[in-house]
Design an enzyme around this catalytic site. Structure first.
Site, short mmCIF file in Angstrom:
data_model
loop_
_atom_site.label_atom_id
_atom_site.label_comp_id
_atom_site.label_asym_id
_atom_site.label_seq_id
_atom_site.Cartn_x
_atom_site.Cartn_y
_atom_site.Cartn_z
N ASN A 173 17.44 7.53 -65.51
CA ASN A 173 16.33 8.26 -66.15
C ASN A 173 15.52 8.89 -65.02
O ASN A 173 14.81 8.19 -64.31
CB ASN A 173 15.47 7.28 -66.97
CG ASN A 173 14.20 7.94 -67.48
OD1 ASN A 173 14.08 9.17 -67.51
ND2 ASN A 173 13.22 7.13 -67.87
N TRP A 174 15.69 10.20 -64.89
CA TRP A 174 15.02 10.88 -63.76
C TRP A 174 13.55 11.18 -64.03
O TRP A 174 12.85 11.68 -63.16
CB TRP A 174 15.77 12.18 -63.42
CG TRP A 174 16.96 11.94 -62.53
CD1 TRP A 174 17.64 10.77 -62.35
CD2 TRP A 174 17.61 12.90 -61.68
NE1 TRP A 174 18.66 10.93 -61.45
CE2 TRP A 174 18.67 12.24 -61.03
CE3 TRP A 174 17.43 14.26 -61.43
CZ2 TRP A 174 19.51 12.88 -60.12
CZ3 TRP A 174 18.27 14.91 -60.54
CH2 TRP A 174 19.30 14.22 -59.88
N LYS A 175 13.09 10.92 -65.26
CA LYS A 175 11.68 11.18 -65.60
C LYS A 175 11.29 12.61 -65.18
O LYS A 175 12.11 13.51 -65.30
CB LYS A 175 10.77 10.13 -64.96
CG LYS A 175 11.27 8.71 -65.17
CD LYS A 175 10.25 7.69 -64.80
CE LYS A 175 10.88 6.32 -64.80
NZ LYS A 175 9.93 5.26 -64.90
N HIS A 213 10.67 5.76 -75.03
CA HIS A 213 10.37 5.20 -73.71
C HIS A 213 8.89 4.81 -73.66
O HIS A 213 8.04 5.49 -74.22
CB HIS A 213 10.69 6.23 -72.62
CG HIS A 213 10.70 5.64 -71.24
ND1 HIS A 213 9.54 5.37 -70.55
CD2 HIS A 213 11.72 5.24 -70.44
CE1 HIS A 213 9.86 4.83 -69.37
NE2 HIS A 213 11.18 4.74 -69.30
N GLU A 269 6.74 5.12 -71.46
CA GLU A 269 5.83 6.14 -70.90
C GLU A 269 5.45 7.16 -71.97
O GLU A 269 4.33 7.66 -71.98
CB GLU A 269 6.48 6.79 -69.67
CG GLU A 269 6.48 5.82 -68.49
CD GLU A 269 7.54 6.07 -67.44
OE1 GLU A 269 8.18 7.13 -67.45
OE2 GLU A 269 7.73 5.16 -66.61
N GLU A 309 13.05 -2.80 -71.88
CA GLU A 309 12.35 -2.46 -70.64
C GLU A 309 10.95 -3.06 -70.65
O GLU A 309 10.02 -2.48 -71.26
CB GLU A 309 12.22 -0.94 -70.50
CG GLU A 309 13.53 -0.21 -70.44
CD GLU A 309 13.38 1.13 -69.72
OE1 GLU A 309 14.10 1.33 -68.73
OE2 GLU A 309 12.54 1.95 -70.12
N GLY A 344 9.11 0.56 -62.53
CA GLY A 344 8.58 1.20 -61.32
C GLY A 344 7.72 0.30 -60.45
O GLY A 344 7.04 0.78 -59.54
N SER A 403 12.95 -1.62 -62.76
CA SER A 403 13.18 -1.98 -61.35
C SER A 403 14.57 -2.52 -61.09
O SER A 403 14.77 -3.35 -60.19
CB SER A 403 12.11 -2.97 -60.85
OG SER A 403 10.83 -2.36 -60.88
N GLY A 444 15.52 3.93 -63.38
CA GLY A 444 14.66 5.04 -62.98
C GLY A 444 14.84 5.37 -61.51
O GLY A 444 15.77 6.09 -61.11
N GLY A 445 13.96 4.84 -60.67
CA GLY A 445 13.92 5.20 -59.25
C GLY A 445 15.27 5.10 -58.55
O GLY A 445 15.61 5.97 -57.72
#
Ligand code: PEP
Length: 246
Positions: free
Chosen positions: A10-12, A93, A95, A163, A169, A208, A229-230
């Site tokens: 997930n590159w956000k 999600h 966010e 999640e 993150g 994470s 993500g990251g």
């Protein structure tokens, strides 16, 4: 029944055309690990270009609108995303639930809209730190899942991502026991609504996940992959996560 592992980046709100080389490299990684289904949920602006270099990976979106068309300035319908080259989309999600105030009902409606446009769906759920600390995580997240579940939920088009919000993150993850307990609880909750279909539905862990913890997390019973993500932003970081799923 075996559930094929699903590992999705997930590159956000990250990624410009300069990063298409990473998409291509991740597509090549996916080709080297056919036992794992690998995908990247990209900013919508990159989907069409990424479709041309995706190799064995699938390209997904990060959200879609619940309506087919109309006066919704700035929004994208599932059909638009599918036409651009998306095969999947994330819905719900945390966010978006936090930043855009999206509800469980919205999430279920978006999932149905995505399915109608031919997209597969990753539906996200997860608890806040307060809920975790209060000891209510399994019951709260199970209720959130059932309230967000679209009609006709089935394993061939829907996957769940657990999640924990406090793990996204932050570099913090739950204990392996807590992840195992949650995933077992979520599958049991699914079974109350969709019966035997729950056994085939993939439940991913997200928060994470990286090359250091992915093997242990994805080795847990009922953890069928990861939403990352990251650690999905470059092929170098994503490679050990994909390898850990094999
Ligand atoms: C996510 O955004 O879904 C996520 C899990 O992020 P990260 O891996 O960076 O915690």
């Amino acid at each position: 029944m075996g559930r094929r592992k699903l590992v999705v980046g997930n590159w956000k709100m990250n990624g410009l055309k300069a990063q298409l080389g990473e998409v291509e490299a991740i597509g090549a990684l996916a080709a080297r690990h056919p036992a794992v289904e690998v995908g990247l949920c990209l900013p919508a602006t990159l989907i069409a270009a990424a479709d041309g270099v995706k190799g064995a990976a699938f390209i997904g979106a990060q959200d879609c609108h619940m309506k087919d068309s109309g006066a919704h300035t700035g929004c994208l319908s599932a059909a638009m995303l599918a036409q651009a080259g998306a095969g999947w989309t994330i819905v719900g999600h945390s966010e978006r639930r936090q930043d855009q105030g999206e509800t469980d009902t919205d999430t279920a409606a978006k999932a149905l809209a995505a399915k109608a446009a031919g997209l597969k769906v990753i539906l996200c759920v997860g608890e806040s730190l307060d809920v975790r600390d209060a000891g209510d995580a399994e019951s709260v997240v199970s209720a959130q899942l059932l309230a967000s579940l679209p009609e006709g939920a089935a394993a061939d088009w829907l996957a769940i991502a657990y999640e924990p919000i406090w793990a996204i993150g932050t570099g913090r993850i739950p204990t392996m026991e807590a992840v195992e307990t949650m995933h077992r609880a979520l599958r049991a909750a699914l079974a109350t609504t969709i019966g035997g279909e729950a056994e085939g539905m993939r439940i991913l862990y997200g928060g994470s996940m990286n090359g250091d913890n992915a093997a242990e997390l994805m080795g847990i019973t009922d953890v069928d992959g990861g939403l990352v993500g990251g650690a999905s932003l470059t092929a170098a970081k994503f490679a050990p996560v994909i390898a850990a799923a094999v």
